[in-house]
Write an enzyme that holds these catalytic residues in place. Structure first.
Site, PDB file in Angstrom:
ATOM      1  N   SER A 109      -0.455  -2.846  -4.459  1.00 29.99           N
ATOM      2  CA  SER A 109       0.988  -2.992  -4.276  1.00 29.99           C
ATOM      3  C   SER A 109       1.676  -3.342  -5.606  1.00 29.99           C
ATOM      4  CB  SER A 109       1.233  -4.034  -3.182  1.00 29.99           C
ATOM      5  OG  SER A 109       2.558  -4.004  -2.745  1.00 29.99           O
ATOM      6  N   ASP A 159       2.975   3.998   5.480  1.00 31.10           N
ATOM      7  CA  ASP A 159       3.313   2.819   4.676  1.00 31.10           C
ATOM      8  C   ASP A 159       4.835   2.680   4.661  1.00 31.10           C
ATOM      9  OD1 ASP A 159       3.763   0.950   2.632  1.00 31.10           O
ATOM     10  OD2 ASP A 159       1.931   1.548   1.590  1.00 31.10           O
ATOM     11  N   HIS A 190       0.783  -0.378   4.917  1.00 32.84           N
ATOM     12  CA  HIS A 190       0.694  -0.918   3.558  1.00 32.84           C
ATOM     13  C   HIS A 190      -0.584  -1.735   3.323  1.00 32.84           C
ATOM     14  CE1 HIS A 190       2.601  -1.595  -0.285  1.00 32.84           C
ATOM     15  NE2 HIS A 190       2.463  -2.905  -0.175  1.00 32.84           N
TER      16      HIS A 190
HETATM   17  C1  MLT Z   1       5.460  -5.313  -3.187  1.00 34.94           C
HETATM   18  O1  MLT Z   1       4.926  -5.535  -2.113  1.00 34.94           O
HETATM   19  O2  MLT Z   1       5.303  -6.064  -4.104  1.00 34.94           O
HETATM   20  C2  MLT Z   1       6.263  -4.074  -3.333  1.00 34.94           C
HETATM   21  O3  MLT Z   1       6.040  -3.201  -2.325  1.00 34.94           O
HETATM   22  C3  MLT Z   1       5.967  -3.394  -4.594  1.00 34.94           C
HETATM   23  C4  MLT Z   1       6.656  -4.020  -5.769  1.00 34.94           C
HETATM   24  O4  MLT Z   1       7.695  -4.622  -5.590  1.00 34.94           O
HETATM   25  O5  MLT Z   1       6.151  -3.866  -6.873  1.00 34.94           O
END
Ligand code: MLT
Length: 214
Positions: A109, A159, A190
């Protein structure tokens, strides 16, 4: 551990096999330097593990760079933090006597997003990358030279944070730069799935022994 030139709080675990690569473990939002050690060990039991903690705090949650909204990144901050991470990898290779040609990023992520940014902005730092649920961090003005760099992209068809079109665009950008991209789709969202980890383990077995510039 935090030291002068190694400006990130991090964990380091030495390799168990001579000549094994170093996995640069990059956690997701709200994670820390301990989170991915088990994943790293599972992916490559012999590898050295280098696991920094993101230096940005969003409501108390560590991240690797600032975002303005979900999926909308602060590009100035991303640029600076990507440079900082590249310098950290360099410093860690010197401090722990690691082969700088054998550093493979493993990111989830937000960690996968900064790893993608590292590939696009500092294409010589990584020998390869395993990116779980990554987005396009930015559209580069010029395509970097990633010839010979293998990249595993793990993604979920459903996702809700990363639309399939983002994954496909990232695969395209990396492929246009010459990277050897393996795109692995899961039927889920996700979260990292066991099947995805198994696929990445097999991929690493095939690609990790290869040194980019022997
Ligand atoms: C996260 O969960 O951090 C986002 O989906 C991705 C990000 O903000 O880099």
């Amino acid at each position: 551990m935090e030291t002068g030139t190694l400006s990130f709080v991090h964990q380091f675990v030495a390799a168990r096999e001579a000549g094994a690569p170093t996995l640069l473990l990059l956690h997701g939002t709200g994670g820390n330097e301990h989170d991915l050690l088990g994943l790293g060990r599972a992916l490559h039991p012999g590898a050295a593990l280098l696991s920094p903690r993101g230096q940005v705090l969003e409501r108390g949650m560590p991240r690797f760079f600032r975002r303005l909204a979900e999926g909308v990144f602060d590009q100035d901050d991303l640029r600076r933090r990507t440079d900082d991470l590249a310098a950290f990898v360099d410093g860690a290779c010197a401090a722990y006597q690691l082969d700088a040609r054998q550093v493979i990023a493993v990111g989830f992520s937000n960690g996968a997003n900064i790893a993608a940014s590292l590939l696009l902005r500092h294409p010589s730092v990584l020998a390869g990358a395993v990116l779980f649920h990554a987005m396009v961090p930015f559209e580069p003005d010029r395509s970097p030279d990633l010839r010979g760099v293998p990249v595993f992209l793990g993604a979920g068809r459903f996702d809700q944070m990363v639309a399939p079109a983002q994954t496909e665009r990232l695969a395209e950008l990396l492929g246009q730069a010459g990277a050897a991209v393996t795109l692995h789709w899961e039927p889920g969202g996700h979260a990292l799935s066991p099947a995805e980890v198994r696929a990445a383990t097999g991929w690493l077995l095939e690609h990790a022994p290869r040194v980019r510039n022997p």
